[in-house]
Scaffold this motif. Structure first.
Motif, PDB file in Angstrom:
ATOM      1  N   GLU A  34       1.091  -0.667  -0.087  1.00  0.00           N
ATOM      2  CA  GLU A  34      -0.351  -0.540  -0.120  1.00  0.00           C
ATOM      3  C   GLU A  34       0.663   1.624  -0.300  1.00  0.00           C
ATOM      4  O   GLU A  34      -0.031   2.170  -0.449  1.00  0.00           O
ATOM      5  CB  GLU A  34      -1.498  -0.142   1.091  1.00  0.00           C
ATOM      6  N   ILE A  63      -1.704   8.065   7.911  1.00  0.00           N
ATOM      7  CA  ILE A  63      -2.580   7.446   8.961  1.00  0.00           C
ATOM      8  C   ILE A  63      -1.798   7.627   9.834  1.00  0.00           C
ATOM      9  O   ILE A  63      -0.715   6.452   9.887  1.00  0.00           O
ATOM     10  CB  ILE A  63      -2.636   6.039   8.492  1.00  0.00           C
ATOM     11  N   ARG A  70       1.657   3.861   6.747  1.00  0.00           N
ATOM     12  CA  ARG A  70       0.937   3.756   5.210  1.00  0.00           C
ATOM     13  C   ARG A  70      -0.069   5.153   4.908  1.00  0.00           C
ATOM     14  O   ARG A  70      -0.186   6.261   5.565  1.00  0.00           O
ATOM     15  CB  ARG A  70      -0.993   3.203   4.902  1.00  0.00           C
ATOM     16  N   GLU A  71      -0.282   5.819   3.878  1.00  0.00           N
ATOM     17  CA  GLU A  71      -0.225   7.275   3.827  1.00  0.00           C
ATOM     18  C   GLU A  71      -1.907   7.411   2.305  1.00  0.00           C
ATOM     19  O   GLU A  71      -2.291   6.281   2.228  1.00  0.00           O
ATOM     20  CB  GLU A  71       0.284   8.290   3.097  1.00  0.00           C
ATOM     21  N   ALA A  72      -2.559   8.173   2.557  1.00  0.00           N
ATOM     22  CA  ALA A  72      -4.037   8.228   1.803  1.00  0.00           C
ATOM     23  C   ALA A  72      -2.956   9.777   1.104  1.00  0.00           C
ATOM     24  O   ALA A  72      -1.967  10.153   1.484  1.00  0.00           O
ATOM     25  CB  ALA A  72      -4.893   9.117   2.633  1.00  0.00           C
ATOM     26  N   HIS A  92     -10.313   4.013  -3.926  1.00  0.00           N
ATOM     27  CA  HIS A  92      -9.528   3.513  -2.980  1.00  0.00           C
ATOM     28  C   HIS A  92      -8.263   2.425  -3.019  1.00  0.00           C
ATOM     29  O   HIS A  92      -8.111   2.021  -4.768  1.00  0.00           O
ATOM     30  CB  HIS A  92     -10.198   2.402  -1.680  1.00  0.00           C
ATOM     31  N   VAL A 177      -7.603   6.561  -1.521  1.00  0.00           N
ATOM     32  CA  VAL A 177      -7.197   5.894   0.457  1.00  0.00           C
ATOM     33  C   VAL A 177      -6.533   4.072   0.015  1.00  0.00           C
ATOM     34  O   VAL A 177      -6.919   3.520  -0.837  1.00  0.00           O
ATOM     35  CB  VAL A 177      -7.926   6.358   1.253  1.00  0.00           C
ATOM     36  N   PRO A 178      -5.736   4.723   1.263  1.00  0.00           N
ATOM     37  CA  PRO A 178      -5.135   2.807   1.740  1.00  0.00           C
ATOM     38  C   PRO A 178      -6.766   2.337   2.784  1.00  0.00           C
ATOM     39  O   PRO A 178      -7.315   3.069   2.860  1.00  0.00           O
ATOM     40  CB  PRO A 178      -3.862   2.713   2.226  1.00  0.00           C
ATOM     41  N   ASP A 179      -6.718   0.917   2.804  1.00  0.00           N
ATOM     42  CA  ASP A 179      -7.062   0.290   3.981  1.00  0.00           C
ATOM     43  C   ASP A 179      -8.367  -0.283   3.877  1.00  0.00           C
ATOM     44  O   ASP A 179      -8.885   0.029   4.693  1.00  0.00           O
ATOM     45  CB  ASP A 179      -6.709   1.178   5.417  1.00  0.00           C
ATOM     46  N   GLY A 186      -7.443   4.805   6.029  1.00  0.00           N
ATOM     47  CA  GLY A 186      -6.722   5.618   4.963  1.00  0.00           C
ATOM     48  C   GLY A 186      -8.433   6.474   5.163  1.00  0.00           C
ATOM     49  O   GLY A 186      -7.756   7.557   4.857  1.00  0.00           O
TER      50      GLY A 186
END
Length: 556
Positions: A34, A63, A70-72, A92, A177-179, A186
């Motif tokens: 991610e 985050i 992780r980042e958005a 996402h 976004v992740p997650d 995210g």
């Protein structure tokens, strides 16, 4: 008269190539992939002329406290720098795992190689429908092709189009976004950034997500535009039995039987099929069922638990808890009646020695807490708080955390066993939808887009309220109230402690949403695939028109 020629998106090949570039970068939820995907997306953005001169408009939003760091991504494209009105493009970039691909696991992120391997296999990996699509030359197989890297690719392409349009006055904000496939951390990070933008004077006219079309029933191949999204709750049912020797099974209650019986009562139950806006939610399904016995011996399992997925369109958390407790009451009665029947059949046992068979009770977390106050006095309030605080916050699995709380609390009530304890486990997704009165203008845009799809693109696209696959648009709009918060506080012990939903920030941004995305089949399956013709040639045109019509609403 000649046959009508329908419109096609002129950069269809770019959408396909962007989809392949994104799919080629593995980004399984909960992995470093991610993080690497963020670099890939930023690289794509920086190829656009706009971001070559406005690199500072690409923001990587971390985050908070995330062990993977992780980042958005929140990337502004300001067609009108004097205005602070904009429309969000939400997507996402994480995907589910690939173990289901079996021997083709190593090809899951390389569609060209995967296609070649699938065409060589003769072992039934693909069903008849997937086989037909494989040889149609209109489908791209692979993890993330449908859910949802094609949607992000489509958004990136349209973003580039609009940024290069002479005289463009649209402001767009790409939010990737992740997650999303796990806990939506995210999206929570992105909501914080959007809240800060709102505080700085920005307003958001709408959010368009580009999740793929999901079938409403088996073999549903229609295309949709969604004006809302399904909500989700996760009832956690802890089963505390009454132990006995395997040679005397009728002397106790096996916790595994309790779990199995409640699963029978809840699985596919129409009681939980929520109805709203003329639509119906999918029925509940079990995500986990297991006992907690750690080793072999001849004592029956005394603890078990279930985790259920319940989708909502209108029902509140209190309403779902009520339905679950009713199902537990039914399960308890069936167990009891069966046990009475079996014990009474043992006529060789003297009546005086037949004790009353145990019948499982049913408690909610709130009920058990009140019993604790009655039994132990006000000191139980401190006990309850200590039980919550004792949860290992480093543990990532909310099921394990909720189980630990249920076990510790139940330890104070062993004299009441057997019983079911009904709780809620994170995450929580609110159901959201456009309002027929306050969002009348946006609903009109949706209808204009569906009409355009039919008349100009030759595609019949239906309007549907609730996206059934869950999405982060649930966190764009304030749909909750104080009663909902109080309900979560009563039934979800981790709410406000280890699990936080940015409710104040969501209420502040409060963005109406819709979903215009690609079409594919079999999301989250080994046969996941994207239909190229609709997804690259038609869907981008619909997204472009929707953005244009929303801009016109606020340009008068």
């Amino acid at each position: 008269m000649g046959q009508k020629t329908f419109l096609q998106y002129e950069h269809a090949d770019r959408v396909k190539q962007l989809t392949l570039e994104l799919v080629n970068q593995p980004s399984i939820s909960g992995t470093k992939g991610e993080c690497e995907m963020v670099d890939t997306i930023v690289t794509i953005l920086q190829r656009m002329d706009y971001y070559k001169s406005h690199a500072h408009h690409i923001k990587r939003v971390p985050i908070k406290g995330d062990p993977l760091q992780r980042e958005a991504i929140v990337a502004r494209m300001e067609g009108d720098p004097d205005s602070k009105r904009g429309v969000l493009l939400l997507s996402h970039f994480d995907v589910v795992g690939v173990d289901d691909f079996g021997q083709y696991k190593s090809y899951a992120f390389t569609p060209a190689q995967l296609e070649g391997e699938l065409k060589r296999e003769n072992e039934g990996f693909l069903d008849a429908h997937a086989q037909q699509d494989l040889y149609s030359n209109d489908y791209l197989f692979g993890r993330g092709t449908m859910d949802m890297k094609a949607g992000l690719a489509m958004q990136l392409s349209v973003l580039q189009d609009i940024s290069e349009t002479p005289g463009n006055k649209q402001n767009l904000i790409l939010v990737a976004v992740p997650d999303e496939e796990m806990l939506s951390k995210g999206m929570f990070a992105a909501v914080g950034e959007l809240h800060d933008m709102r505080e700085a004077g920005w307003s958001f006219d709408a959010c368009i997500c580009s999740e793929p079309n999901f079938s409403s029933y088996p073999n549903d191949h229609r295309k949709y535009i969604y004006t809302g999204s399904t909500g989700k709750l996760l009832p956690f049912i802890y089963c505390l039995g009454r132990e006995t020797h395997v040679g005397q099974p009728l002397e106790g209650i096996n916790a595994s039987v309790m779990a199995a019986q409640i699963a029978v009562e809840m699985e596919w139950s129409e009681v939980f099929a929520d109805q709203a806006m003329g639509e119906k939610s999918p029925s509940p399904t079990c995500l986990r069922i297991r006992d907690i016995k750690e080793s072999y011996d001849v004592q029956t399992p005394n603890e078990a638990y279930l985790l259920y997925n319940v989708l909502t369109l209108a029902t509140s958390p209190d309403g779902v808890i009520h339905k679950v407790t009713q199902a537990c009451e039914t399960a308890s009665e069936r167990i009891y009646q069966r046990l009475v029947s079996l014990r009474s059949a043992q006529t060789h046992v003297p009546n005086g020695l037949i004790s009353e068979p145990p019948k499982p009770r049913v408690y909610t977390l709130e009920h058990l807490y009140k019993l604790g106050i009655d039994k132990y006095g006000q000191t139980f309030q401190g006990v309850y708080q200590d039980v919550i605080r004792a949860v290992d916050i480093e543990e990532e699995d909310y099921s394990e955390k909720t189980l630990a709380i249920a076990r510790r609390l139940s330890g104070y009530f062993l004299d009441l066993a057997p019983f079911y304890l009904v709780l809620l486990q994170p995450p929580y997704y609110p159901h959201v939808h456009l309002d027929k009165d306050t969002d009348r203008a946006l609903l009109s845009v949706v209808r204009q887009v569906t009409q355009y799809a039919l008349e100009q693109c030759g595609e019949e696209v239906a309007e549907k309220t609730f996206f059934p696959g869950l999405s982060d648009v649930s966190y764009c709009r304030s749909s909750g109230n104080q009663k909902t918060i109080e309900s979560l506080e009563k039934h979800m012990p981790l709410f406000g402690y280890d699990y936080h939903v940015p409710l104040k920030e969501i209420a502040n941004i409060d963005i109406p949403t819709m979903n215009i995305g690609p079409f594919g089949k079999d999301a989250h399956k080994r046969t996941e695939r994207l239909q190229l013709s609709y997804s690259t040639e038609t869907a981008p045109l619909l997204l472009t028109l929707a953005l244009q019509k929303i801009h016109e609403l606020h340009s008068v």
